[in-house]
Every structure is written in C-alpha cells, then in structure tokens.
Design a protein around this motif. Structure first.
Motif, short mmCIF file in Angstrom:
data_model
loop_
_atom_site.label_atom_id
_atom_site.label_comp_id
_atom_site.label_asym_id
_atom_site.label_seq_id
_atom_site.Cartn_x
_atom_site.Cartn_y
_atom_site.Cartn_z
N GLN A 1 2.62 0.57 2.49
CA GLN A 1 2.93 1.76 1.70
C GLN A 1 1.76 2.16 0.82
O GLN A 1 1.37 3.33 0.75
CB GLN A 1 4.13 1.48 0.79
CG GLN A 1 5.47 1.91 1.32
CD GLN A 1 6.52 1.80 0.24
OE1 GLN A 1 7.16 0.77 0.10
NE2 GLN A 1 6.70 2.86 -0.51
N LEU B 1 5.60 4.35 -5.29
CA LEU B 1 5.53 3.16 -4.45
C LEU B 1 6.84 2.37 -4.45
O LEU B 1 6.86 1.20 -4.05
CB LEU B 1 4.38 2.26 -4.92
CG LEU B 1 2.97 2.83 -4.68
CD1 LEU B 1 1.91 1.93 -5.31
CD2 LEU B 1 2.70 3.00 -3.19
N THR C 1 -0.69 5.70 1.19
CA THR C 1 -0.83 6.75 0.19
C THR C 1 -2.27 7.22 0.07
O THR C 1 -2.52 8.36 -0.34
CB THR C 1 -0.34 6.28 -1.20
OG1 THR C 1 -1.16 5.20 -1.67
CG2 THR C 1 1.11 5.86 -1.16
N ARG D 1 5.46 8.83 1.45
CA ARG D 1 6.78 8.22 1.44
C ARG D 1 7.28 8.00 2.86
O ARG D 1 7.55 8.95 3.59
CB ARG D 1 7.80 9.10 0.71
CG ARG D 1 7.61 9.23 -0.78
CD ARG D 1 7.81 7.91 -1.49
NE ARG D 1 9.15 7.37 -1.33
CZ ARG D 1 9.47 6.11 -1.60
NH1 ARG D 1 8.55 5.25 -2.00
NH2 ARG D 1 10.71 5.69 -1.45
#
Length: 471
Positions: free
Chosen positions: A321, A246, A325, A331
């Motif tokens: 972000q 992260l 995930t 990413r």
C-alpha cells in the motif's frame, strides 16, 4: 558541521535527502510517504525548516506539499513550474539559510524539465553538496523527453549546458546527490556506483566528456519507452497531491474476489513468483511485492482501474500500500491475506503453471513441435542478443498485444525472471498455456540456444535498464 541523510525509494530507483545542521534541516525531493522524512528528522533532533523540489516529478507523486503542511516548513518550488497551490517560487541564485553557516543556493539547470533547479548546500560559503535532481546524475543525465516531444531536442542541449554549468561552478570535491539514476526510468542511461563528486563526473559523465552534438545524438538514440503512468504524475504534482490514507483496505473473501474478477477488476497477487506459479487464483496477475511493484503495476494497469491486493501477511499488504501511493494508486478496492486456499472458492482448484530454466527451454526447442518463445525485455536489451526465432513484445505491451502471440504453449523470458513472471501471469489469466523461464539471460547462450543480434545501429541500443541482471 552539516549532515546529509539519504532516504531510499528503492522500488522507484530514486533518492530523497534530508540535510542540515544541529537545529534545522531541508528536505529535498521528498517521497509521497512524508512520514519517512519526519522520522529521519526526529532521529537527528532537527526541525524541517524548508522543503524543496528540483522539478515537478514525472515518475512519482511528491510528498513535498504534505511534508510542508505537516511541519510548517517553507515549500520551495522552481518559479517556472506552474502549480495550483501556494509555495515559495525559487529563481536562479536564490539562497536560504538552513542553519548557522549553512546556506542553500538555487542553480537553474534546465534539461530534464524546462524549470529544473539544482541546489548547492554551502558551508561557510563553499559548496559541499549538490542536490542535482534529474540534471547531473552519476555517469549520465536525466531524460529530456518526458515533458513535450517537441521540446526534447532543445532540452537535451540544455542538459548538456546545465551539466557543464555545475562542473564549472562547483568545486571538484562537491558531492553529487541526484534524485534519479538508481534504477529510475527518468535516467537516460545506466549509472555505475551510487556515490560521486563533481570531479569524478568531470572525467566520466557522458555530458561532460562529449561535445554537445555527439552528446545529444547519443542521448536521443538511447531513449527507450517510459512507464505509461508517468503521464499522470506531472499533473498530480502540479495540482497538489492529496494526503495519503494508509488505513487497511476492506478484506475480501473468496466469493468477493471472484465477483471482482468477473466485474473486470484486477486481482494482484503480491507473493513471490515461485509461490504464484505453484498455485493462484485463476485470473489473478502476479506483481511481486519484493520486485519493482509500483513501477510495473502502475505501468501495466489501466489507469484508474480498481485493484484488489492478495498478500501473505498484513505486513506485506501494508508495505505494498505504502509503495503504491508513490505512483498514485492510493486506495486498493479490497484486499485478502493468506494463501490460495483462502482465496479460491471451495468448488474450484488453484491454477498453476510451470517454471523452467533456459537449459529446459533448449531441450524443448530441439524436440518436435518447437514452442513459442516470448521475449518480454525492452528493445535496448533485445538488440544486444536474443533467442533466434523468438517473438518480442516488451512486458508493458503484452496486455494489449495478446492476439499477436502465436498459438501453442508459450515459454516467456526476460533478463532474470521478474518480468517473465508478470507476463506469464497475464498470459495465464487470458487462458494461455505458459511456462515462465525463471533464469538469467546470461544462461541462454550457454544452454545451447541459438542466439542472434540486432545491428548495432538499431534504435535504443545505447540504453540498458539498471535492473536487467535481476528482472
């Protein structure tokens, strides 16, 4: 005494749980962000002794393997699930001691998947809570069609039997705590409320009030499309998800953003649909950070295509972000923070399009040169009523069916504005003139637009999305 803490994964419509006693606890169906579960355990002052999965998930990447690695907990996975990592296989009837007087008992409940397992938390031998995963949900059950099309009918019947097993073996006051059913596309129907018990489900759950043939027929008739990214979640979970990174992505300036667009990458603007319509990078697409970002971006994005995120603040970027995930977008290729003034080359101007209400659409409809009306809701929603003469392409198909949309200015709507904004941004990126109808569909008929319905027997009429009133 025992406790149960709920960990909401609201963007996916799922829940995970941490349950235990004064010293130790079990984590059930943990999200990819294992840190949230660790933080919950720290607040309770307990050690996570077990991590359990009800099934290999189809709608998100599990954080179970990572959580077990970080905490040293035993990782319990249904024995029938084929995985590529070390775990403790769980079979029907297996029990583990969570804390003094607290045990967890496995109950085989196939249906959502062939290996699906529910868990009853027992205090001094009596079930107090049932972690039902994708089996018995609130008012409905988990979908049986996510594993293999040829198994769908068989799994639908298994869902009925599993629901009846839970109702027969557990006391009426046992709390029902499913993983799915709070907006998740893994749910076969729409749940009402967010808490329930076995007793309440016994009198209201479709699997428990219908005979098996009626239940299966209605269940299969109500199944609608599922997000395309689901096809990648099961294999990711079976293979063992990698640790999450992260750290902030590299920052891009206006020149790099333009270069990435030219290379065919996706530039995703996370700002509100209002801000996006008022001004944005030409070619960018709008997925609001506060909407169902992960679900819809992962659904529409060609799998594996690089993504650059445009955010108003570092906090908005970090949250996006973290959410992405959950669905395997690990990413971003790059990111930018600020506003269109920072993202558009000096020689260019931000692009914009109009937002409107259904009343304004009705006015345009009555004027010469009737506009193209594009309905991006799902089949099940459209069956309940739609604007006469409108073109129907569900939002997740718009990218691949742009050529089917007639020439002219396109007025695009959904049920509340979010999906219309996504579709409008896709049309705008393709160079079409577009108006985003940012209004509740309930206003369409009241505005004077002529409405029509699909016959009640049409496929999909039994399934309605939980976010219809807001998206």
């Amino acid at each position: 005494m025992f406790f149960v803490d709920t960990i909401e994964v609201a963007g996916l419509g799922n829940r995970s749980y941490l349950a235990g006693g004064p010293r130790t606890a079990v984590a059930v169906d943990p999200p990819r962000d294992a840190g949230r579960v660790i933080a919950a355990a720290a607040r309770r002052g307990v050690r996570i002794a077990y991590v359990v999965e009800t099934h290999l998930h189809n709608d998100y990447v599990s954080g179970g393997l990572e959580l077990a690695r970080l905490t040293g907990a035993a990782y319990l996975v249904p024995a029938g699930a084929r995985v590529a990592f070390e775990r403790v296989p769980v079979a029907d009837g297996d029990t583990v001691e969570v804390d003094a007087g607290l045990t967890l008992r496995a109950l085989a409940t196939p249906g959502h998947t062939p290996h699906h397992t529910s868990y009853a938390l027992q205090e001094n031998g009596r079930a107090v809570t049932a972690f039902t995963g994708g089996s018995l949900l609130i008012g409905t059950v988990g979908r049986p069609d996510l594993v293999e099309p040829r198994l769908t009918g068989e799994l639908a019947r298994a869902q009925h039997a599993s629901a009846h097993r839970l109702a027969a073996e557990l006391p009426d006051d046992t709390a029902v705590l499913p993983t799915h059913g709070f907006g998740s596309f893994c749910s076969a129907g729409t749940a009402e409320g967010d808490t329930s018990t076995i007793g309440r489900e016994r009198v209201g759950n479709e699997a428990l009030v219908k005979d098996v043939d009626a239940f299966v027929a209605d269940l299969l008739a109500g199944l609608d499309d599922v997000p395309a990214y689901y096809a990648h979640m099961g294999p990711a979970n079976a293979g063992g998800p990698a640790s999450v990174d992260l750290t902030p992505p590299a920052l891009a300036d206006a020149t790099e953003i333009a270069a990435r667009l030219a290379a065919g990458e996706w530039i995703v603007d996370l700002r509100s649909r209002l801000a996006f319509a008022a001004g944005h990078v030409a070619g960018a697409v709008n997925f609001e950070a506060d909407g169902q970002l992960a679900v819809y971006l992962a659904w529409l994005l060609p799998w594996g295509k690089p993504v650059t995120l445009l955010a108003e603040s570092p906090e908005q970027l970090a949250q996006a972000q973290r959410e992405l995930t959950q669905v395997g977008i690990d990413r971003p290729a790059a990111a930018a923070i600020g506003s269109p003034a920072d993202w558009v080359p000096e020689a260019e101007r931000p692009r914009a399009f109009r937002r409107a209400s259904f009343a304004e659409l009705a006015e345009a409809y009555d004027s010469p040169g009737r506009p193209v009306v594009l309905d991006v809701r799902r089949d099940s929603e459209r069956a309940g009523g739609h604007v006469a003469g409108s073109v129907h392409i569900p939002v997740h198909q718009v990218r691949d069916r742009l050529g089917e949309i007639p020439a002219g200015t396109v007025w695009v709507h959904c049920a509340g504005g979010m999906r219309a904004a996504i579709a409008a941004s896709l049309l705008d990126a393709a160079g079409r003139d577009v108006v985003a109808v940012d209004d509740s569909f309930a206003s369409a008929a009241a505005s004077g637009l002529r409405m029509t319905r699909i016959d009640a027997g049409s496929p999909g009429t039994a399934c309605r999305a939980s976010e219809d009133s807001a998206a």
